[in-house]
Design a protein around this motif. Structure first.
Motif, PDB file in Angstrom:
ATOM      1  N   TRP A  17       0.845  -1.186   0.000  1.00 32.75           N
ATOM      2  CA  TRP A  17       0.000   0.000   0.000  1.00 32.75           C
ATOM      3  C   TRP A  17       0.881   1.237   0.000  1.00 32.75           C
ATOM      4  CZ3 TRP A  17       1.384   2.490   4.428  1.00 32.75           C
ATOM      5  CH2 TRP A  17       1.863   1.699   5.491  1.00 32.75           C
ATOM      6  N   VAL A  18       0.274   2.370  -0.334  1.00 31.53           N
ATOM      7  CA  VAL A  18       0.969   3.655  -0.296  1.00 31.53           C
ATOM      8  C   VAL A  18       0.089   4.611   0.489  1.00 31.53           C
ATOM      9  CG1 VAL A  18       1.837   5.588  -1.667  1.00 31.53           C
ATOM     10  CG2 VAL A  18       2.074   3.256  -2.528  1.00 31.53           C
ATOM     11  N   LEU A  19       0.709   5.338   1.380  1.00 33.24           N
ATOM     12  CA  LEU A  19      -0.004   6.316   2.192  1.00 33.24           C
ATOM     13  C   LEU A  19       0.574   7.691   1.870  1.00 33.24           C
ATOM     14  CD1 LEU A  19      -2.186   6.425   4.385  1.00 33.24           C
ATOM     15  CD2 LEU A  19      -0.375   6.233   6.090  1.00 33.24           C
ATOM     16  N   ARG A  20      -0.269   8.550   1.324  1.00 32.51           N
ATOM     17  CA  ARG A  20       0.138   9.927   1.010  1.00 32.51           C
ATOM     18  C   ARG A  20      -0.672  10.853   1.907  1.00 32.51           C
ATOM     19  NH1 ARG A  20      -0.525   7.331  -3.901  1.00 32.51           N
ATOM     20  NH2 ARG A  20       1.405   7.026  -5.050  1.00 32.51           N
ATOM     21  N   GLY A  21      -0.028  11.340   2.920  1.00 38.73           N
ATOM     22  CA  GLY A  21      -0.761  12.117   3.925  1.00 38.73           C
ATOM     23  C   GLY A  21      -1.728  11.175   4.620  1.00 38.73           C
ATOM     24  N   ASP A  22      -3.014  11.432   4.462  1.00 38.91           N
ATOM     25  CA  ASP A  22      -4.027  10.556   5.054  1.00 38.91           C
ATOM     26  C   ASP A  22      -4.725   9.700   3.991  1.00 38.91           C
ATOM     27  OD1 ASP A  22      -5.163   9.739   7.508  1.00 38.91           O
ATOM     28  OD2 ASP A  22      -7.025  10.786   7.014  1.00 38.91           O
ATOM     29  N   ASP A  23      -4.300   9.849   2.729  1.00 38.83           N
ATOM     30  CA  ASP A  23      -4.910   9.104   1.628  1.00 38.83           C
ATOM     31  C   ASP A  23      -4.207   7.770   1.425  1.00 38.83           C
ATOM     32  OD1 ASP A  23      -6.746  11.136   1.075  1.00 38.83           O
ATOM     33  OD2 ASP A  23      -5.322  12.175  -0.237  1.00 38.83           O
ATOM     34  N   LEU A  24      -4.980   6.701   1.497  1.00 35.95           N
ATOM     35  CA  LEU A  24      -4.457   5.351   1.356  1.00 35.95           C
ATOM     36  C   LEU A  24      -4.768   4.819  -0.037  1.00 35.95           C
ATOM     37  CD1 LEU A  24      -3.284   2.696   2.483  1.00 35.95           C
ATOM     38  CD2 LEU A  24      -5.584   2.174   3.345  1.00 35.95           C
ATOM     39  N   GLU A  25      -3.710   4.359  -0.707  1.00 39.45           N
ATOM     40  CA  GLU A  25      -3.884   3.662  -1.981  1.00 39.45           C
ATOM     41  C   GLU A  25      -3.517   2.198  -1.743  1.00 39.45           C
ATOM     42  OE1 GLU A  25      -2.162   3.545  -6.551  1.00 39.45           O
ATOM     43  OE2 GLU A  25      -1.543   5.171  -5.217  1.00 39.45           O
ATOM     44  N   TRP A  26      -4.506   1.329  -1.882  1.00 36.91           N
ATOM     45  CA  TRP A  26      -4.308  -0.089  -1.611  1.00 36.91           C
ATOM     46  C   TRP A  26      -3.810  -0.777  -2.872  1.00 36.91           C
ATOM     47  CZ3 TRP A  26      -3.904  -2.031   2.974  1.00 36.91           C
ATOM     48  CH2 TRP A  26      -3.872  -3.405   3.141  1.00 36.91           C
ATOM     49  N   LEU A  27      -2.638  -1.395  -2.813  1.00 38.24           N
ATOM     50  CA  LEU A  27      -2.015  -2.036  -3.965  1.00 38.24           C
ATOM     51  C   LEU A  27      -2.046  -3.561  -3.877  1.00 38.24           C
ATOM     52  CD1 LEU A  27       1.140   0.260  -4.119  1.00 38.24           C
ATOM     53  CD2 LEU A  27      -1.002   0.523  -5.404  1.00 38.24           C
ATOM     54  N   ASP A  28      -2.333  -4.075  -2.721  1.00 36.12           N
ATOM     55  CA  ASP A  28      -2.242  -5.513  -2.490  1.00 36.12           C
ATOM     56  C   ASP A  28      -3.426  -6.245  -3.123  1.00 36.12           C
ATOM     57  OD1 ASP A  28      -0.415  -7.180  -0.362  1.00 36.12           O
ATOM     58  OD2 ASP A  28      -2.321  -8.157  -0.804  1.00 36.12           O
ATOM     59  N   THR A  29      -3.127  -7.335  -3.819  1.00 35.19           N
ATOM     60  CA  THR A  29      -4.182  -8.138  -4.442  1.00 35.19           C
ATOM     61  C   THR A  29      -4.487  -9.397  -3.637  1.00 35.19           C
ATOM     62  OG1 THR A  29      -2.539  -9.250  -5.830  1.00 35.19           O
ATOM     63  CG2 THR A  29      -3.647  -7.317  -6.760  1.00 35.19           C
ATOM     64  N   ASN A  30      -3.690  -9.672  -2.621  1.00 35.48           N
ATOM     65  CA  ASN A  30      -3.894 -10.872  -1.804  1.00 35.48           C
ATOM     66  C   ASN A  30      -4.660 -10.610  -0.514  1.00 35.48           C
ATOM     67  OD1 ASN A  30      -2.459 -12.523  -3.623  1.00 35.48           O
ATOM     68  ND2 ASN A  30      -0.521 -11.852  -2.731  1.00 35.48           N
ATOM     69  N   GLN A  31      -4.571  -9.402  -0.003  1.00 33.83           N
ATOM     70  CA  GLN A  31      -5.232  -9.050   1.249  1.00 33.83           C
ATOM     71  C   GLN A  31      -6.235  -7.921   0.992  1.00 33.83           C
ATOM     72  OE1 GLN A  31      -2.755  -8.975   4.884  1.00 33.83           O
ATOM     73  NE2 GLN A  31      -1.001  -9.057   3.509  1.00 33.83           N
ATOM     74  N   THR A  32      -7.328  -7.981   1.705  1.00 41.09           N
ATOM     75  CA  THR A  32      -8.340  -6.937   1.546  1.00 41.09           C
ATOM     76  C   THR A  32      -7.941  -5.686   2.316  1.00 41.09           C
ATOM     77  OG1 THR A  32      -9.590  -7.761   3.447  1.00 41.09           O
ATOM     78  CG2 THR A  32     -10.216  -8.603   1.272  1.00 41.09           C
ATOM     79  N   GLN A  33      -8.360  -4.565   1.808  1.00 41.97           N
ATOM     80  CA  GLN A  33      -8.075  -3.285   2.448  1.00 41.97           C
ATOM     81  C   GLN A  33      -8.908  -3.155   3.716  1.00 41.97           C
ATOM     82  OE1 GLN A  33      -8.372   0.113  -0.114  1.00 41.97           O
ATOM     83  NE2 GLN A  33      -8.606   1.539   1.593  1.00 41.97           N
ATOM     84  N   PRO A  34      -8.279  -2.783   4.836  1.00 45.93           N
ATOM     85  CA  PRO A  34      -9.056  -2.571   6.066  1.00 45.93           C
ATOM     86  C   PRO A  34      -9.903  -1.305   5.950  1.00 45.93           C
ATOM     87  CG  PRO A  34      -6.753  -2.012   6.431  1.00 45.93           C
ATOM     88  CD  PRO A  34      -6.851  -2.571   5.053  1.00 45.93           C
ATOM     89  N   THR A  35     -11.000  -1.287   6.665  1.00 45.30           N
ATOM     90  CA  THR A  35     -11.856  -0.105   6.678  1.00 45.30           C
ATOM     91  C   THR A  35     -11.220   0.979   7.546  1.00 45.30           C
ATOM     92  OG1 THR A  35     -13.086  -0.801   8.628  1.00 45.30           O
ATOM     93  CG2 THR A  35     -13.910  -1.579   6.465  1.00 45.30           C
ATOM     94  N   GLU A  36     -11.702   2.199   7.380  1.00 48.03           N
ATOM     95  CA  GLU A  36     -11.218   3.301   8.218  1.00 48.03           C
ATOM     96  C   GLU A  36     -11.509   3.020   9.691  1.00 48.03           C
ATOM     97  OE1 GLU A  36      -9.314   6.085   7.849  1.00 48.03           O
ATOM     98  OE2 GLU A  36      -8.943   5.301   5.853  1.00 48.03           O
ATOM     99  N   ALA A  37     -12.650   2.406   9.974  1.00 47.56           N
ATOM    100  CA  ALA A  37     -13.003   2.067  11.358  1.00 47.56           C
ATOM    101  C   ALA A  37     -12.016   1.053  11.925  1.00 47.56           C
ATOM    102  CB  ALA A  37     -14.427   1.525  11.430  1.00 47.56           C
ATOM    103  N   GLU A  38     -11.633   0.070  11.114  1.00 44.47           N
ATOM    104  CA  GLU A  38     -10.650  -0.923  11.573  1.00 44.47           C
ATOM    105  C   GLU A  38      -9.297  -0.264  11.833  1.00 44.47           C
ATOM    106  OE1 GLU A  38     -11.754  -5.152   9.485  1.00 44.47           O
ATOM    107  OE2 GLU A  38     -11.056  -3.552   8.157  1.00 44.47           O
ATOM    108  N   ILE A  39      -8.912   0.628  10.952  1.00 47.21           N
ATOM    109  CA  ILE A  39      -7.621   1.315  11.107  1.00 47.21           C
ATOM    110  C   ILE A  39      -7.624   2.183  12.358  1.00 47.21           C
ATOM    111  CG2 ILE A  39      -6.058   3.017  10.081  1.00 47.21           C
ATOM    112  CD1 ILE A  39      -7.057   1.949   7.306  1.00 47.21           C
ATOM    113  N   THR A  40      -8.688   2.934  12.554  1.00 49.49           N
ATOM    114  CA  THR A  40      -8.808   3.797  13.734  1.00 49.49           C
ATOM    115  C   THR A  40      -8.789   2.974  15.023  1.00 49.49           C
ATOM    116  OG1 THR A  40     -10.040   5.435  12.471  1.00 49.49           O
ATOM    117  CG2 THR A  40     -10.249   5.532  14.871  1.00 49.49           C
ATOM    118  N   ALA A  41      -9.515   1.865  15.029  1.00 51.68           N
ATOM    119  CA  ALA A  41      -9.541   0.996  16.210  1.00 51.68           C
ATOM    120  C   ALA A  41      -8.162   0.414  16.485  1.00 51.68           C
ATOM    121  CB  ALA A  41     -10.564  -0.118  16.019  1.00 51.68           C
TER     122      ALA A  41
END
Length: 96
Positions: A17-41
């Motif tokens: 993945w790439v994180l630019r500031g607070d913007d997340l670009e998910w690049l992984d094709t094997n794992q699902t992107q976590p939700t913002e709620a999951e990340i915050t928790a």
């Protein structure tokens, strides 16, 4: 301070993945992107864990170096060493 990047690494080890500031670009094709709620928790959980272990970091700085501890044991005996270590543990108690 625990960051969003720390949470992402904890939630999806090895993910791409790439994180630019607070913007997340998910690049992984094997794992699902976590939700913002999951990340915050996860940020909250990791910060609480870090904060609860403050005594460990304080003790590590306060303990004499290993060579100094071994020298104390050799010259003053194990009981003197135990007193030195106990004093540090009393100054920085676990769970406070």
């Amino acid at each position: 301070m625990i960051t969003k990047a720390d949470a992402l690494q904890s939630l999806r080890p090895g993910a791409q993945w790439v994180l630019r500031g607070d913007d997340l670009e998910w690049l992984d094709t094997n794992q699902t992107q976590p939700t913002e709620a999951e990340i915050t928790a996860e940020v909250t959980r990791l910060q609480a864990e870090y904060d609860s272990n403050e005594y460990q970091r304080q003790r590590a700085q306060a303990y004499p170096s290993i060579p100094d501890q071994l020298d104390q044991i050799y010259h003053e005996g194990i009981d003197a060493w135990k007193e030195t270590i106990s004093a540090v543990k009393a100054e920085y108690p676990k769970g406070v």
